[in-house]
Design a protein around this motif. Structure first.
Motif, short mmCIF file in Angstrom:
data_model
loop_
_atom_site.label_atom_id
_atom_site.label_comp_id
_atom_site.label_asym_id
_atom_site.label_seq_id
_atom_site.Cartn_x
_atom_site.Cartn_y
_atom_site.Cartn_z
N PRO A 76 -63.15 -39.50 2.39
CA PRO A 76 -64.13 -40.53 2.03
C PRO A 76 -63.54 -41.71 1.27
O PRO A 76 -64.08 -42.81 1.31
N GLU B 292 -65.37 -38.05 7.20
CA GLU B 292 -66.09 -37.21 6.24
C GLU B 292 -65.13 -36.52 5.28
O GLU B 292 -65.41 -36.38 4.09
N TYR B 293 -63.95 -36.09 5.80
CA TYR B 293 -62.98 -35.39 4.97
C TYR B 293 -62.11 -36.34 4.14
O TYR B 293 -61.40 -35.89 3.24
N GLU C 131 -65.42 -44.57 9.84
CA GLU C 131 -66.82 -44.39 10.21
C GLU C 131 -67.24 -45.27 11.38
O GLU C 131 -68.04 -44.86 12.24
#
Length: 576
Positions: free
Chosen positions: A427, A424-425, A413
């Motif tokens: 986490p 995002e894919y 991130e």
């Protein structure tokens, strides 16, 4: 007659144990909507060797045949070698000044007062991997054959080590290193309607089997217990025992500088890179076992005299390992290197997505589908810490202030705006170097990269992606190295050459300078964590990069023009 030349001037050979050479095939694009856009292979017309006497021995002639299907192994499960042909051509000048190219044949030579026996071939094949490290020619393996074009015998390229008094040759004359074989072919005049000239002078290089050779003691050895890319075992704790060479291949001399070689000796930089690419480098003390293989480089020379004038032609071949995925096209190839050097700057001359750019992204997907991104990321980030002398590579904040990140935050991130979909894919990964794999996601990063790049194989989706955020695309694509003339005279002190994106792009992106340490570090810019053959992060070629950036600028201009309100201009008053 102006001269002679080989076609092709350069070729790739691939080793294999089968006696059946690999036939020709073509790449084609499968656009079946049920399967998605992908590259497939199909058989192509191939030159097949036929024994003239019918006994399987020389002399051989050639015929053209298209196989029913493409197989990379024979019926015994042995890999077929890729054995390239080299055709000899001549350049002639007509009375009106036109230059034409014609095949060299027996009839062509006789018409000019010479013959096949006066056409001489010189073939030199060499494996200099050990020599490149020890800097001693006595650790090289060199073969040389000289023969006439009408000498149809198969010539074996048996290499030995050149040496002087007092030097121990790595490869002895009584136990040569087989680097393959080479032969010419008798003309075939039976099928004169064939589109391929079967009477043309051709020479074929058949590479070795893909064996390893070593001294008598190089029999079995322990592997490193660390994963690929890891260094320094904590103690003398070794991995599984593996066989290094066949019994019949333990023919090299033991008491040479190559046996026991260590790239760490004297703490001096060693060439070539990677320095540790020899058997034994990552185990214990890191000393080598003195092994070499039967891959090689080959130089082919043709010499002939016509009307008192000598003509010479040369070609090269490189014999390497079998292709890991022959139905997948590489993102980066020798062809791209040559085009980058020889072709003029890329231009945009069509309205739709340029074929070169769409093809590039399809090749990127094919490359991405073969990469273990989890391993590449772990290897690259560990190497960054070593290069920058960071004692704790697992500290998520050791690269604070550097963008894009070089440590555990890379592709996470905090690596925005470079990172987008991957965090995002994935986490549950967190800021770590080693991936946190689960039962259903053994390779979390690898799975994501394939999903992301598969979409870019479709032209409308690729166009929409590039247009959605052009500046992010400009930042996420790793810039190539600057031309020599563009480099700063004092690296690291003077500013490097900036990329000119036109009026709308960012002004803080620079072409890379190989002398600057930070340019040698790996990050998530595309292609992520991939290594160039020179040991630096890989990028697209300068020509590919310039074309992509020009296309981004063109897309932005089209979009701004399409969304601007159209102001109607009042019609001029008619004159009375």
């Amino acid at each position: 007659m102006l001269g002679i030349f080989f076609d092709p001037p350069m070729a790739i050979a691939r080793v294999g144990r089968s006696k059946e050479p690999m036939p020709a095939y073509r790449w084609k694009l499968d656009e079946n909507p049920a399967r998605g856009v992908q590259t497939m292979i199909e058989p192509a017309p191939s030159l097949i060797e036929t024994s003239v006497k019918g006994n399987g021995h020389h002399p051989f002639t050639l015929k053209v045949q298209t196989p029913m299907r493409v197989t990379f192994k024979d019926r015994h499960g042995k890999i077929k070698p890729v054995a390239p042909f080299f055709e000899l051509w001549a350049r002639l000048q007509d009375p009106d000044g036109t230059v034409v190219q014609v095949p060299v044949t027996r009839h062509f030579l006789e018409k000019r007062g010479t013959s096949l026996k006066h056409l001489q071939f010189t073939v030199e094949a060499a494996n200099r991997k050990a020599e490149s490290r020890t800097k001693l020619a006595s650790c090289a393996a060199v073969a040389r054959k000289v023969f006439a074009a009408d000498h149809y015998k198969t010539h074996h390229l048996d290499a030995i080590s050149p040496h002087t008094e007092g030097q121990v040759p790595l490869v002895r004359e009584d136990a040569p290193l087989p680097l393959g074989k080479i032969r010419t072919f008798k003309e075939n005049l039976e099928n004169i309607s064939c589109k391929t000239r079967l009477d043309q002078v051709r020479i074929r290089f058949i590479p070795g089997k893909g064996d390893s050779f070593g001294p008598p003691e190089a029999a079995k050895a322990p592997a490193s217990p660390l994963p690929a890319g890891g260094f320094e075992p904590p103690m003398t704790e070794y991995g599984p025992i593996h066989k290094m060479s066949r019994k019949e291949n333990r023919i090299l001399s033991s008491d040479t500088p190559w046996s026991g070689y260590n790239f760490r000796t004297d703490n001096t930089p060693k060439w070539p890179t990677p320095m540790d690419s020899y058997d034994g480098a990552r185990v214990g003390s890191g000393n080598g076992w003195g092994l070499i293989d039967d891959t090689c480089d080959l130089v082919l020379t043709a010499q002939m005299a016509v009307e008192g004038k000598a003509h010479v032609a040369q070609a090269r071949a490189m014999a390497g390992p079998p292709d890991f995925a022959p139905d997948k096209r590489p993102m980066y190839s020798i062809q791209d290197e040559l085009e980058d050097r020889d072709l003029p700057p890329a231009t945009l001359d069509i309205d739709e997505t340029p074929v070169e750019i769409l093809d590039l992204f399809r090749r990127i997907f094919e490359t991405a589908s073969l990469i273990n991104l989890d391993q590449r990321r772990s290897w690259a980030l560990d190497g960054n810490a070593q290069l920058l002398s960071e004692p704790n590579e697992n500290d998520p904040n050791w690269d604070s202030g550097i963008t894009p990140h070089l440590g555990p935050k890379s592709m996470r991130e905090s690596d925005a705006p470079y990172a987008s979909l991957v965090p995002e894919y994935t986490p549950g990964q967190g800021d770590t170097i080693e991936p946190r794999s689960g039962a259903n996601d053994r390779l979390p990063y690898t799975q994501v990269v394939q999903q992301v790049h598969a979409r870019m194989c479709d032209s409308p989706i690729l166009r929409a992606f590039l247009l959605r955020d052009p500046d992010r695309v400009r930042r996420i694509v790793r810039p190539p190295f600057a031309h020599v003339g563009e480099l700063a005279k004092i690296p690291g002190v003077q500013k490097g050459p900036s990329v000119d994106f036109g009026a709308n792009g960012p002004d803080d992106i620079e072409f890379r300078d190989p002398r600057v340490t930070i340019a040698q570090t790996y990050d998530m810019r595309m292609p992520p964590y991939m290594r160039h053959s020179m040991g630096v992060p890989l990028s697209v070629t300068r020509r590919q990069y310039d074309l992509l950036m020009k296309y981004l600028e063109k897309l932005e201009g089209e979009w701004k023009h399409s969304v601007q309100p159209q102001v109607e201009t009042p019609a001029a008053e008619e004159k009375i």
